[in-house]
Motif scaffolding. Sequence first.
Motif, PDB file in Angstrom:
ATOM      1  N   VAL A   1      -9.860 -24.945  38.895  1.00 39.57           N
ATOM      2  CA  VAL A   1      -9.551 -24.032  38.702  1.00 39.57           C
ATOM      3  C   VAL A   1      -9.073 -22.285  39.393  1.00 39.57           C
ATOM      4  CG1 VAL A   1      -9.096 -23.325  35.919  1.00 39.57           C
ATOM      5  CG2 VAL A   1     -11.105 -22.440  36.907  1.00 39.57           C
ATOM      6  N   LEU A   2     -10.249 -22.011  40.108  1.00 41.78           N
ATOM      7  CA  LEU A   2     -10.124 -20.662  41.582  1.00 41.78           C
ATOM      8  C   LEU A   2      -8.956 -21.260  42.035  1.00 41.78           C
ATOM      9  CD1 LEU A   2     -12.736 -19.063  42.597  1.00 41.78           C
ATOM     10  CD2 LEU A   2     -13.436 -21.117  43.807  1.00 41.78           C
ATOM     11  N   PRO A   3      -8.640 -21.878  43.326  1.00 39.50           N
ATOM     12  CA  PRO A   3      -7.416 -21.441  43.629  1.00 39.50           C
ATOM     13  C   PRO A   3      -6.555 -20.989  43.039  1.00 39.50           C
ATOM     14  CG  PRO A   3      -8.231 -24.083  44.149  1.00 39.50           C
ATOM     15  CD  PRO A   3      -9.277 -23.016  43.268  1.00 39.50           C
ATOM     16  N   ALA A   4      -6.047 -21.288  41.784  1.00 40.35           N
ATOM     17  CA  ALA A   4      -4.860 -21.183  40.884  1.00 40.35           C
ATOM     18  C   ALA A   4      -5.629 -19.414  41.028  1.00 40.35           C
ATOM     19  CB  ALA A   4      -5.122 -21.509  39.229  1.00 40.35           C
ATOM     20  N   TRP A   5      -6.448 -18.970  40.008  1.00 39.85           N
ATOM     21  CA  TRP A   5      -6.634 -17.218  40.279  1.00 39.85           C
ATOM     22  C   TRP A   5      -6.323 -16.893  41.464  1.00 39.85           C
ATOM     23  CZ3 TRP A   5      -7.266 -14.221  36.165  1.00 39.85           C
ATOM     24  CH2 TRP A   5      -7.636 -14.604  35.140  1.00 39.85           C
ATOM     25  N   ASN A   6      -7.284 -18.055  42.717  1.00 45.83           N
ATOM     26  CA  ASN A   6      -6.996 -16.593  43.464  1.00 45.83           C
ATOM     27  C   ASN A   6      -4.883 -16.743  43.813  1.00 45.83           C
ATOM     28  OD1 ASN A   6      -9.137 -15.664  44.575  1.00 45.83           O
ATOM     29  ND2 ASN A   6      -9.723 -17.864  44.993  1.00 45.83           N
TER      30      ASN A   6
ATOM     31  N   ASN B   1      -6.412  -6.014  45.601  1.00 42.82           N
ATOM     32  CA  ASN B   1      -8.118  -6.644  46.300  1.00 42.82           C
ATOM     33  C   ASN B   1      -8.879  -7.549  46.065  1.00 42.82           C
ATOM     34  OD1 ASN B   1      -8.276  -6.018  49.222  1.00 42.82           O
ATOM     35  ND2 ASN B   1      -9.835  -4.793  49.194  1.00 42.82           N
ATOM     36  N   LYS B   2      -8.843  -8.618  46.024  1.00 38.84           N
ATOM     37  CA  LYS B   2      -9.572  -9.277  44.985  1.00 38.84           C
ATOM     38  C   LYS B   2      -9.010 -10.247  45.021  1.00 38.84           C
ATOM     39  CE  LYS B   2     -13.261 -10.118  42.307  1.00 38.84           C
ATOM     40  NZ  LYS B   2     -14.262  -9.749  43.242  1.00 38.84           N
TER      41      LYS B   2
ATOM     42  N   GLU C   1     -19.239 -18.330  43.784  1.00 39.63           N
ATOM     43  CA  GLU C   1     -20.098 -18.056  42.206  1.00 39.63           C
ATOM     44  C   GLU C   1     -19.528 -17.648  41.107  1.00 39.63           C
ATOM     45  OE1 GLU C   1     -20.419 -17.967  45.741  1.00 39.63           O
ATOM     46  OE2 GLU C   1     -21.362 -20.026  45.931  1.00 39.63           O
ATOM     47  N   GLU C   2     -18.255 -16.744  41.673  1.00 40.71           N
ATOM     48  CA  GLU C   2     -18.151 -15.864  40.674  1.00 40.71           C
ATOM     49  C   GLU C   2     -17.543 -16.603  39.186  1.00 40.71           C
ATOM     50  OE1 GLU C   2     -16.454 -12.031  42.871  1.00 40.71           O
ATOM     51  OE2 GLU C   2     -15.264 -13.464  42.658  1.00 40.71           O
ATOM     52  N   MET C   3     -16.409 -16.907  40.092  1.00 41.01           N
ATOM     53  CA  MET C   3     -16.074 -18.433  39.255  1.00 41.01           C
ATOM     54  C   MET C   3     -16.427 -18.584  37.778  1.00 41.01           C
ATOM     55  SD  MET C   3     -12.929 -19.018  37.532  1.00 41.01           S
ATOM     56  CE  MET C   3     -11.974 -18.613  38.677  1.00 41.01           C
TER      57      MET C   3
ATOM     58  N   ALA D   1     -12.606  -9.627  32.518  1.00 36.42           N
ATOM     59  CA  ALA D   1     -11.858  -8.812  32.819  1.00 36.42           C
ATOM     60  C   ALA D   1     -13.156  -7.591  33.447  1.00 36.42           C
ATOM     61  CB  ALA D   1     -10.867  -7.796  31.845  1.00 36.42           C
ATOM     62  N   GLU D   2     -14.308  -7.251  33.089  1.00 31.75           N
ATOM     63  CA  GLU D   2     -14.896  -6.180  33.334  1.00 31.75           C
ATOM     64  C   GLU D   2     -15.802  -6.868  34.250  1.00 31.75           C
ATOM     65  OE1 GLU D   2     -18.259  -3.759  32.285  1.00 31.75           O
ATOM     66  OE2 GLU D   2     -17.972  -4.543  30.250  1.00 31.75           O
ATOM     67  N   MET D   3     -16.355  -8.287  34.579  1.00 27.18           N
ATOM     68  CA  MET D   3     -16.534  -8.745  35.536  1.00 27.18           C
ATOM     69  C   MET D   3     -16.007  -9.012  37.019  1.00 27.18           C
ATOM     70  SD  MET D   3     -18.510 -10.944  33.918  1.00 27.18           S
ATOM     71  CE  MET D   3     -19.640 -12.224  34.986  1.00 27.18           C
ATOM     72  N   MET D   4     -14.833  -9.538  36.503  1.00 26.99           N
ATOM     73  CA  MET D   4     -14.195  -9.303  37.987  1.00 26.99           C
ATOM     74  C   MET D   4     -13.348  -8.279  39.047  1.00 26.99           C
ATOM     75  SD  MET D   4      -9.945 -11.650  37.674  1.00 26.99           S
ATOM     76  CE  MET D   4     -11.312 -13.018  37.509  1.00 26.99           C
TER      77      MET D   4
END
Length: 78
Positions: free
Chosen positions: A21-26, A36-37, A42-44, A56-59
């Motif tokens: 799911v990381l590529p989809a989120w990016n 600008n994110k 590691e975050e995912m 939402a708060e963490m991201m």
Amino acid sequence: MNKTAIIFDLDGTLWGTSKKVLPAWNIVLDRYPELNKKLTQEEMNSFFGKTLDEIAEMMLPSVDEKKRLDFFIKLEVT
């Protein structure tokens, strides 16, 4: 009696989906350059098992709460 069940594991408990799911989120985040994110693996990984508000708060910690929630609401409808 023979029963059949299907288990949906979407939070990474049984199957770690963060690499998928990381590529989809990016890609989604790229549509909002003002944020600008870019997410790291590691975050995912740290998001799994959390509520949408917590994610939402963490991201987007530097974005005010209303804008964060608006961003996630847009994602739910698109």
